[in-house]
Motif scaffolding. Structure first.
Motif, mmCIF file in Angstrom:
data_model
loop_
_atom_site.group_PDB
_atom_site.id
_atom_site.type_symbol
_atom_site.label_atom_id
_atom_site.label_comp_id
_atom_site.label_asym_id
_atom_site.label_seq_id
_atom_site.Cartn_x
_atom_site.Cartn_y
_atom_site.Cartn_z
ATOM 1 N N ARG A 31 -48.510 -50.927 96.937
ATOM 2 C CA ARG A 31 -48.040 -49.702 97.589
ATOM 3 C C ARG A 31 -48.228 -48.490 96.674
ATOM 4 O O ARG A 31 -48.629 -47.410 97.121
ATOM 5 C CB ARG A 31 -46.573 -49.875 97.972
ATOM 6 N N LEU A 32 -47.947 -48.668 95.392
ATOM 7 C CA LEU A 32 -48.123 -47.566 94.448
ATOM 8 C C LEU A 32 -49.588 -47.173 94.328
ATOM 9 O O LEU A 32 -49.921 -45.984 94.300
ATOM 10 C CB LEU A 32 -47.579 -47.970 93.082
ATOM 11 N N THR B 196 -50.769 -45.411 97.653
ATOM 12 C CA THR B 196 -50.196 -44.085 97.881
ATOM 13 C C THR B 196 -50.599 -43.099 96.808
ATOM 14 O O THR B 196 -51.018 -41.976 97.102
ATOM 15 C CB THR B 196 -48.656 -44.177 97.939
ATOM 16 N N SER B 197 -50.502 -43.493 95.543
ATOM 17 C CA SER B 197 -50.760 -42.545 94.464
ATOM 18 C C SER B 197 -52.226 -42.178 94.353
ATOM 19 O O SER B 197 -52.571 -41.086 93.919
ATOM 20 C CB SER B 197 -50.262 -43.105 93.131
ATOM 21 N N TYR C 106 -46.930 -41.339 92.996
ATOM 22 C CA TYR C 106 -46.249 -41.884 94.177
ATOM 23 C C TYR C 106 -45.123 -40.951 94.622
ATOM 24 O O TYR C 106 -44.990 -40.646 95.809
ATOM 25 C CB TYR C 106 -45.705 -43.270 93.853
ATOM 26 N N GLN D 51 -44.916 -38.826 98.174
ATOM 27 C CA GLN D 51 -43.780 -38.966 99.086
ATOM 28 C C GLN D 51 -43.098 -37.624 99.326
ATOM 29 O O GLN D 51 -42.629 -37.343 100.429
ATOM 30 C CB GLN D 51 -42.778 -39.985 98.526
#
Length: 433
Positions: free
Chosen positions: A98-99, A102-103, A285, A289
């Motif tokens: 996920r990191l 997203t990042s 991240y 967000q």
């Protein structure tokens, strides 16, 4: 024979016997250990501490996460340490995916991989699966071809006759024509890099589905050459609008071909490896967000570098680089992320916070906010600093306040699940209203 070792940040790797491998301590072969030692020396010469060598048989990893593949076939998967307790590799692996997604703002077709995720595939196989998925989509749209100029000797006329060369032709070759013509070929930097990445995947994957799909695709690209200069071809990767459909696959090619590993790692051995400093992943991240949470109401910028700590002989000295700047209307926040498990319960009066970080934030407040506004330190949430717990604000003076908050890294991708502590949430709510 490939063997996989799964650990997390700050774990110990040893050649000594271990009763059972855990995420914090694992056994590796002597050849893999020697390779890591050499690799660590190269990292250190470039100012990157990959690990600390504690003895001839023991080393401790630092805060880099990702995958390293040694020449002897040992794959070392390093996962985030988001809690001090023993946790499952699947949970830490899901967090790392996920990191990364997203990042780095990668395009991942989650629907295609829903079944695969249930089998908790390693990071390396997940990377390969994503690459092959994007490549399938690209091939359906078609490879980009380009005209290539060819100069050759032939017994027939084709294209344009090279008059200058033809006039210098010796009598014995008067029947041979020097011609110049164009061929419409897929031999472009982008396609060569894709072929090189695909060849690497074919030899590296241990997953049956990935192996089958990779060999099916490579049979369609037999006439396409591999890249002879990977770095030069990446620099030549076109951003033309005709190659828009190539954009999603580029980062996956970079991962496969080691472009996300420092230069010192590159050499004769080219396994599939990718390393990320965990603090940078966390920073990116959080920033992403925040962008999703704020939307069009404001702006989020990272690595702002517009001010200096002081002036010397008319020039700025010691550039200030805060991690994140948030602007909503006439309100402005300067934020720094810290990848550290802050023990609020047992950290005493200062909660285990670093005095050095406070001096740094004071400099940001003075130079960037002109001593008026809110500063924010963001830490990952865990059991000793949960996302719903508040730390009273620290006041530098009557107009500058430092907020310390935790960020929830649970498996929540919706904007509403991006939780902040009460003080910061109220500050945003006032601006939104």
């Amino acid at each position: 024979m490939t063997s996989t070792v799964v650990v997390r940040e700050y774990a110990y790797l040893t050649t000594a016997s271990v009763a059972a491998n855990t995420l914090d301590r694992a056994h590796i072969s002597e050849s893999a250990f020697r390779w890591l030692v050499e690799l660590g020396q190269q990292f250190r010469r470039n100012g990157l501490p990959l690990f600390e060598l504690d003895s001839q048989k023991l080393l401790r990893l630092d805060n880099y996460v990702g995958v390293l593949e040694s020449p002897c076939g040992t794959v070392i998967e390093v996962l985030p340490k988001h809690t001090t307790e023993q946790t499952s590799a699947a949970e830490a692996r899901a967090l790392l995916k996920r990191l990364i997604k997203t990042s780095t703002q990668l395009s991942v077709r989650e629907a295609d991989f829903a079944d695969v995720e249930r089998f908790e595939i390693p990071i390396r196989e997940w990377l390969i699966t994503c690459f092959l998925g994007e490549l399938e989509v690209l091939l359906k749209r078609g490879l980009q071809f380009d005209y290539q100029v060819r100069e050759e000797e032939a017994r027939f006329l084709r294209g344009q006759l090279d008059i200058a060369k033809q006039l210098r032709q010796p009598p014995g070759k008067a029947h041979v024509f020097n011609i110049r013509h164009d061929l419409f070929l897929p031999d472009r930097p982008e396609n060569r890099l894709i072929k090189s990445a695909l060849v690497t995947v074919c030899s590296a994957t241990q997953d049956n589905d990935n192996w089958r799909l990779a060999h099916e695709i490579i049979s369609q690209l037999l006439q396409l050459p591999e890249s002879s200069d990977i770095r030069a071809d990446f620099k030549s990767w076109s951003t033309d609008r005709l190659l828009t459909h190539y954009r999603p696959i580029k980062p996956w090619c970079e991962f496969i071909l080691n472009q996300h590993v420092p230069l010192s790692v590159s050499g004769g051995w080219r396994g599939i490896s990718m390393l990320f400093p965990m603090e940078k992943l966390f920073e990116n991240y959080v920033a992403e967000q925040l962008r999703r949470a704020i939307g069009s109401k404001g702006t989020v910028r990272t690595q702002l570098a517009t001010e200096y700590l002081c002036q010397h002989k008319g020039k700025g000295v010691f550039k200030l680089r805060p991690d994140i700047e948030v602007v909503i209307g006439d309100q402005r926040w300067i934020m720094d992320t810290k990848w550290k498990l802050l023990d609020v319960d047992n950290g005493g009066q200062t909660y285990g916070l670093s005095e050095k970080d406070f001096y740094q934030m004071l400099a940001y407040g003075s130079k960037l906010l002109h001593s008026q506004g809110d500063l924010v330190l963001i830490y990952p949430a865990w059991k000793n600093f949960p996302s719903n717990e508040n730390i009273s604000p620290f006041e530098f003076d009557n107009q500058t306040t430092l907020l310390v908050t935790s960020f929830n890294l649970n498996d929540n991708t919706r904007t509403n699940d991006c939780r902040w502590n009460l003080t910061l949430a109220e500050s945003f709510a006032q601006v939104h209203n």
